[in-house]
Each structure stands twice: as structure tokens, then as C-alpha cells.
Scaffold this motif. Structure first.
Motif, PDB file in Angstrom:
ATOM      1  N   ALA A  33      56.265  34.980  36.753  1.00  0.00           N
ATOM      2  CA  ALA A  33      55.017  35.681  36.464  1.00  0.00           C
ATOM      3  C   ALA A  33      55.272  37.148  36.133  1.00  0.00           C
ATOM      4  O   ALA A  33      54.685  37.703  35.189  1.00  0.00           O
ATOM      5  N   MET A  34      56.133  37.801  36.892  1.00  0.00           N
ATOM      6  CA  MET A  34      56.427  39.208  36.637  1.00  0.00           C
ATOM      7  C   MET A  34      57.109  39.398  35.290  1.00  0.00           C
ATOM      8  O   MET A  34      56.835  40.365  34.565  1.00  0.00           O
ATOM      9  N   ASN A  35      57.992  38.500  34.943  1.00  0.00           N
ATOM     10  CA  ASN A  35      58.676  38.595  33.655  1.00  0.00           C
ATOM     11  C   ASN A  35      57.696  38.472  32.496  1.00  0.00           C
ATOM     12  O   ASN A  35      57.840  39.143  31.467  1.00  0.00           O
ATOM     13  N   ALA A  36      56.683  37.629  32.673  1.00  0.00           N
ATOM     14  CA  ALA A  36      55.723  37.394  31.592  1.00  0.00           C
ATOM     15  C   ALA A  36      54.585  38.403  31.582  1.00  0.00           C
ATOM     16  O   ALA A  36      54.145  38.849  30.518  1.00  0.00           O
ATOM     17  N   HIS A  37      54.094  38.762  32.768  1.00  0.00           N
ATOM     18  CA  HIS A  37      52.861  39.560  32.855  1.00  0.00           C
ATOM     19  C   HIS A  37      53.074  40.985  33.356  1.00  0.00           C
ATOM     20  O   HIS A  37      52.151  41.798  33.283  1.00  0.00           O
ATOM     21  N   LYS A  38      54.255  41.254  33.917  1.00  0.00           N
ATOM     22  CA  LYS A  38      54.589  42.584  34.449  1.00  0.00           C
ATOM     23  C   LYS A  38      53.782  42.961  35.692  1.00  0.00           C
ATOM     24  O   LYS A  38      54.012  44.005  36.277  1.00  0.00           O
ATOM     25  N   LYS A  39      52.853  42.135  36.076  1.00  0.00           N
ATOM     26  CA  LYS A  39      52.015  42.424  37.240  1.00  0.00           C
ATOM     27  C   LYS A  39      51.462  41.125  37.794  1.00  0.00           C
ATOM     28  O   LYS A  39      51.049  40.246  37.039  1.00  0.00           O
ATOM     29  N   VAL A  40      51.466  41.012  39.121  1.00  0.00           N
ATOM     30  CA  VAL A  40      50.793  39.899  39.783  1.00  0.00           C
ATOM     31  C   VAL A  40      50.039  40.462  40.981  1.00  0.00           C
ATOM     32  O   VAL A  40      50.308  41.576  41.445  1.00  0.00           O
ATOM     33  N   SER A  41      49.096  39.689  41.487  1.00  0.00           N
ATOM     34  CA  SER A  41      48.363  40.073  42.689  1.00  0.00           C
ATOM     35  C   SER A  41      48.901  39.273  43.867  1.00  0.00           C
ATOM     36  O   SER A  41      49.077  38.055  43.764  1.00  0.00           O
ATOM     37  N   ILE A  42      49.182  39.964  44.958  1.00  0.00           N
ATOM     38  CA  ILE A  42      49.658  39.310  46.179  1.00  0.00           C
ATOM     39  C   ILE A  42      48.724  39.672  47.314  1.00  0.00           C
ATOM     40  O   ILE A  42      48.463  40.855  47.553  1.00  0.00           O
ATOM     41  N   ILE A  43      48.208  38.663  47.994  1.00  0.00           N
ATOM     42  CA  ILE A  43      47.377  38.907  49.170  1.00  0.00           C
ATOM     43  C   ILE A  43      48.048  38.254  50.371  1.00  0.00           C
ATOM     44  O   ILE A  43      48.433  37.081  50.330  1.00  0.00           O
ATOM     45  N   ASN A  44      48.229  39.035  51.409  1.00  0.00           N
ATOM     46  CA  ASN A  44      48.869  38.554  52.622  1.00  0.00           C
ATOM     47  C   ASN A  44      47.815  38.091  53.629  1.00  0.00           C
ATOM     48  O   ASN A  44      46.788  38.758  53.807  1.00  0.00           O
ATOM     49  N   TYR A  45      48.074  36.989  54.262  1.00  0.00           N
ATOM     50  CA  TYR A  45      47.142  36.460  55.262  1.00  0.00           C
ATOM     51  C   TYR A  45      46.809  37.514  56.310  1.00  0.00           C
ATOM     52  O   TYR A  45      45.669  37.626  56.760  1.00  0.00           O
ATOM     53  N   GLU A  46      47.808  38.296  56.680  1.00  0.00           N
ATOM     54  CA  GLU A  46      47.625  39.291  57.737  1.00  0.00           C
ATOM     55  C   GLU A  46      46.623  40.375  57.357  1.00  0.00           C
ATOM     56  O   GLU A  46      46.091  41.065  58.218  1.00  0.00           O
ATOM     57  N   ASP A  47      46.360  40.537  56.045  1.00  0.00           N
ATOM     58  CA  ASP A  47      45.436  41.575  55.587  1.00  0.00           C
ATOM     59  C   ASP A  47      43.972  41.180  55.727  1.00  0.00           C
ATOM     60  O   ASP A  47      43.095  42.034  55.622  1.00  0.00           O
ATOM     61  N   TRP A  48      43.725  39.882  55.923  1.00  0.00           N
ATOM     62  CA  TRP A  48      42.326  39.438  55.984  1.00  0.00           C
ATOM     63  C   TRP A  48      42.090  38.344  57.023  1.00  0.00           C
ATOM     64  O   TRP A  48      40.977  38.212  57.546  1.00  0.00           O
ATOM     65  N   GLY A  49      43.094  37.565  57.344  1.00  0.00           N
ATOM     66  CA  GLY A  49      42.892  36.395  58.196  1.00  0.00           C
ATOM     67  C   GLY A  49      42.489  36.709  59.620  1.00  0.00           C
ATOM     68  O   GLY A  49      41.865  35.873  60.284  1.00  0.00           O
ATOM     69  N   PHE A  74      39.472  43.282  47.534  1.00  0.00           N
ATOM     70  CA  PHE A  74      40.820  42.975  47.050  1.00  0.00           C
ATOM     71  C   PHE A  74      40.788  42.564  45.581  1.00  0.00           C
ATOM     72  O   PHE A  74      41.585  43.053  44.769  1.00  0.00           O
ATOM     73  N   ILE A  75      39.895  41.650  45.233  1.00  0.00           N
ATOM     74  CA  ILE A  75      39.819  41.164  43.858  1.00  0.00           C
ATOM     75  C   ILE A  75      39.547  42.308  42.892  1.00  0.00           C
ATOM     76  O   ILE A  75      40.122  42.387  41.805  1.00  0.00           O
ATOM     77  N   LEU A  76      38.662  43.206  43.279  1.00  0.00           N
ATOM     78  CA  LEU A  76      38.275  44.310  42.396  1.00  0.00           C
ATOM     79  C   LEU A  76      39.349  45.393  42.326  1.00  0.00           C
ATOM     80  O   LEU A  76      39.714  45.848  41.241  1.00  0.00           O
ATOM     81  N   LYS A  77      39.866  45.809  43.466  1.00  0.00           N
ATOM     82  CA  LYS A  77      40.833  46.904  43.486  1.00  0.00           C
ATOM     83  C   LYS A  77      42.166  46.506  42.862  1.00  0.00           C
ATOM     84  O   LYS A  77      42.874  47.341  42.303  1.00  0.00           O
ATOM     85  N   ASN A  78      42.521  45.232  42.966  1.00  0.00           N
ATOM     86  CA  ASN A  78      43.780  44.781  42.381  1.00  0.00           C
ATOM     87  C   ASN A  78      43.650  44.417  40.904  1.00  0.00           C
ATOM     88  O   ASN A  78      44.590  43.925  40.301  1.00  0.00           O
ATOM     89  N   LYS A  79      42.455  44.648  40.364  1.00  0.00           N
ATOM     90  CA  LYS A  79      42.212  44.402  38.935  1.00  0.00           C
ATOM     91  C   LYS A  79      42.649  42.993  38.547  1.00  0.00           C
ATOM     92  O   LYS A  79      43.414  42.784  37.602  1.00  0.00           O
ATOM     93  N   THR A  80      42.183  42.030  39.329  1.00  0.00           N
ATOM     94  CA  THR A  80      42.528  40.626  39.097  1.00  0.00           C
ATOM     95  C   THR A  80      42.116  40.200  37.701  1.00  0.00           C
ATOM     96  O   THR A  80      40.982  40.412  37.275  1.00  0.00           O
ATOM     97  N   PHE A 135      38.330  40.758  36.191  1.00  0.00           N
ATOM     98  CA  PHE A 135      37.162  40.438  37.016  1.00  0.00           C
ATOM     99  C   PHE A 135      36.604  41.741  37.583  1.00  0.00           C
ATOM    100  O   PHE A 135      37.288  42.457  38.308  1.00  0.00           O
ATOM    101  N   THR A 136      35.369  42.075  37.239  1.00  0.00           N
ATOM    102  CA  THR A 136      34.766  43.346  37.649  1.00  0.00           C
ATOM    103  C   THR A 136      33.513  43.102  38.488  1.00  0.00           C
ATOM    104  O   THR A 136      33.097  41.958  38.700  1.00  0.00           O
ATOM    105  N   THR A 137      32.902  44.198  38.925  1.00  0.00           N
ATOM    106  CA  THR A 137      31.750  44.103  39.823  1.00  0.00           C
ATOM    107  C   THR A 137      30.584  43.345  39.199  1.00  0.00           C
ATOM    108  O   THR A 137      29.786  42.736  39.917  1.00  0.00           O
TER     109      THR A 137
END
Length: 292
Positions: free
Chosen positions: A177-193, A207-213, A234-236
Motif C-alpha cells: 500500500a505504501m509503495n502504491a499510495h505513499k500513505k495509509v491510515s493505521i488505527i490502533n485498538y489501544e487508541d479507541w477500544g 480519526f476518519i476526518l483527521k487522517n484524511k481517509t 471522506f469529509t464532514t
């Protein structure tokens, strides 16, 4: 419009799927999980690889193709079949997260798709995933059962073997994904679970908005760059503000309420010593994609 939702067993993917749906992104967590179709709660029920109507509308696949999906061995190796399904979601005007997991695809197959479509990765600390898998094997229960008082014995070699398979899968997808898109979104369970149930939706929206998904939008015609696709952020304006998609999480309760992994097993000191002898102690508190 499509983004892949790359995750694994016991990382909170079902609960996060409900939260994504509440944000306005239609999410199918395990649409390619043949094992669950044949042996799990959905046994005997064909889930049509997600949204049946969308697949039939935006692809040349027929209803019989979908109904016989799990009986046709060539489907498991023929990436064209999967790509038709994923492209159907990409042609839809709605936003979709479609789950990709190790138990449904080989690392090479999953990495191939991650090189085409944008990806969001959900991961969790290695030790917590391993313990949760161990408890599930004992209880044979995927969700709902309180396992706080269940203290299995952890084995360092077993932990290492399981974790390395996870790391290989996740990183195959991540680097593709990084090779193709140069950016991916990663969300860790510990950040929200571990956030209170009532606050989790706000955390995920932010998360969805700030990470510019972004989502892959496949077009019937080529654009100005001579491509037949665009990447849509994906925006507001797409967020559900009326509460019509509020998630139902009553069946998706946290199973283990212990605050630390040491309290989840019966032999934490012995386990750490085993890991030290094998030189794998650092794996305990890391996650599969370690970019620090």
C-alpha cells in the motif's frame, strides 16, 4: 467508493465496523470469510460477499456466481473474481470499507489488492491478540462471553509463531500500500477500544476526518489525467449527523476487563522469561506494523 479495511482476528474489527457504519461508511468486515460461512453463526447462509445488490448492479457477475461462491474452488485462487467484486464497490456512489483478513487471503493476494485500493489498517498489540485467540480456543465463543476470570497459560514459542504470521501478513499489505499510495491510515485498538462506549463514536469520527481517509472511486470514463479512477477524501459533509446510523453495540461487549496483559494469563513471569530466552521479549508490547 472503496477503501480496504485490513485487520485480523481479535483486534476489535466487528465493533469498529459498527462504528464505521455509524459514521456513514458502509462496512463489511468479513465478506470473504469462507470458514465462518461454513462453520460459524452464518452457517448455511450466503452473505453475498457483502452487499449483493451493489455487486450485481456494478459488475457482470450473476446471482448464481455469488450463491455458488464457496463451492467453486477456482474462486479462492482467481483474483479476477475478487477484483470484480471490489470494483463494484468502487463504482458505487456510496462509501464502503471492505474487510481483508489473513484467514481469507494469502499475504500475496491481499498485498496485490492493497496496491490498488486505499487501505485502512486496524491492529492491536501482539500479546493482547495472542491471549484473546488463546481464550477463544478454550471458550469456542467469538463474542459476548466474559473471559475476565479465565487465565490460560501462555507459551512463548506459540506466541512467536502466531505473531510472526500476523506480522508477515500485515507488513506485506502495508508495504504494498505504501509503495502504491505513499500513505495509509493505521488505527490502533489501544487508541479507541478502551474508551467508554458512548465516546467511541466520536473518537472514530475524528480519526476518519483527521487522517484524511480516502476512497477509490472507479469511473466509467477517464478523467483529465487519462485515468478511470479518482481518490475521494471522506469529509464532514458525509458524516451522519442525524443519528440514523447509531451503532447497536449490545452484542459487541469487551470480553476481557483486565487492565494489563499480565493479569490475563496465569504465568506472566514464566512467559516473560521464556520470551527473554528466545530473544523475542520486544514483540510482546509491539503491534504488527511497527513504524516507530
Amino acid at each position: 467508493m472503496l477503501s480496504l479495511y485490513v485487520n485480523a482476528a481479535r483486534v476489535g474489527s466487528s465493533r469498529l465496523s459498527a462504528l464505521f457504519n455509524a459514521c456513514g461508511v458502509k462496512t463489511y468486515n468479513e465478506p470473504f470469510n469462507i470458514g465462518k460461512l461454513k462453520n460459524g453463526p452464518s452457517k448455511g447462509k450466503n452473505r453475498f460477499l457483502g452487499d449483493k445488490n451493489i455487486i450485481l448492479k456494478y459488475s457482470d457477475l450473476k446471482l448464481s456466481d455469488l450463491e455458488n461462491y464457496d463451492t467453486n474452488p477456482k474462486n479462492f485462487k482467481d483474483l479476477t473474481f475478487y477484483k470484480k467484486i471490489l470494483d463494484a464497490y468502487a463504482l458505487s456512489p456510496s462509501f464502503y470499507f471492505i474487510g481483508i483478513q489473513r484467514f481469507s487471503f494469502s499475504p500475496a493476494q491481499a498485498a496485490f489488492f492493497c496496491g490498488i485500493y486505499p487501505c485502512l489498517f486496524l491492529q492491536r498489540r501482539n500479546i493482547d491478540v495472542y491471549i484473546s485467540i488463546t481464550k477463544r480456543k478454550i471458550t469456542q465463543n467469538h463474542a459476548g462471553e466474559n473471559t475476565t476470570n479465565l487465565k490460560p497459560k501462555a507459551d512463548a514459542e506459540d506466541f512467536y509463531n502466531y505473531t510472526m504470521r500476523q506480522i508477515f501478513f500485515y507488513n506485506s499489505c502495508y508495504y504494498s500500500a505504501m509503495n502504491a499510495h505513499k500513505k495509509v491510515s493505521i488505527i490502533n485498538y489501544e487508541d479507541w477500544g478502551n474508551v467508554n462506549d458512548q465516546d467511541q463514536l466520536s473518537v472514530i469520527k475524528n480519526f476518519i476526518l483527521k487522517n484524511k481517509t480516502t476512497f477509490y472511486k472507479l469511473n466509467s470514463k477517464k478523467n483529465e489525467d487519462n485515468k478511470n479512477y479518482d481518490f475521494i477524501r471522506f469529509t464532514t459533509k458525509f458524516i451522519d449527523t442525524k443519528g440514523k446510523n447509531e451503532p447497536s453495540l449490545t452484542k459487541l461487549k469487551r470480553q476481557d476487563h483486565n487492565s494489563s496483559w499480565e493479569n490475563k494469563i496465569s504465568n506472566s513471569s514464566e512467559f516473560v522469561e521464556q520470551c527473554q530466552k528466545l530473544g523475542i521479549e520486544k514483540l510482546i508490547n509491539k503491534s504488527p506494523i511497527d513504524i516507530h
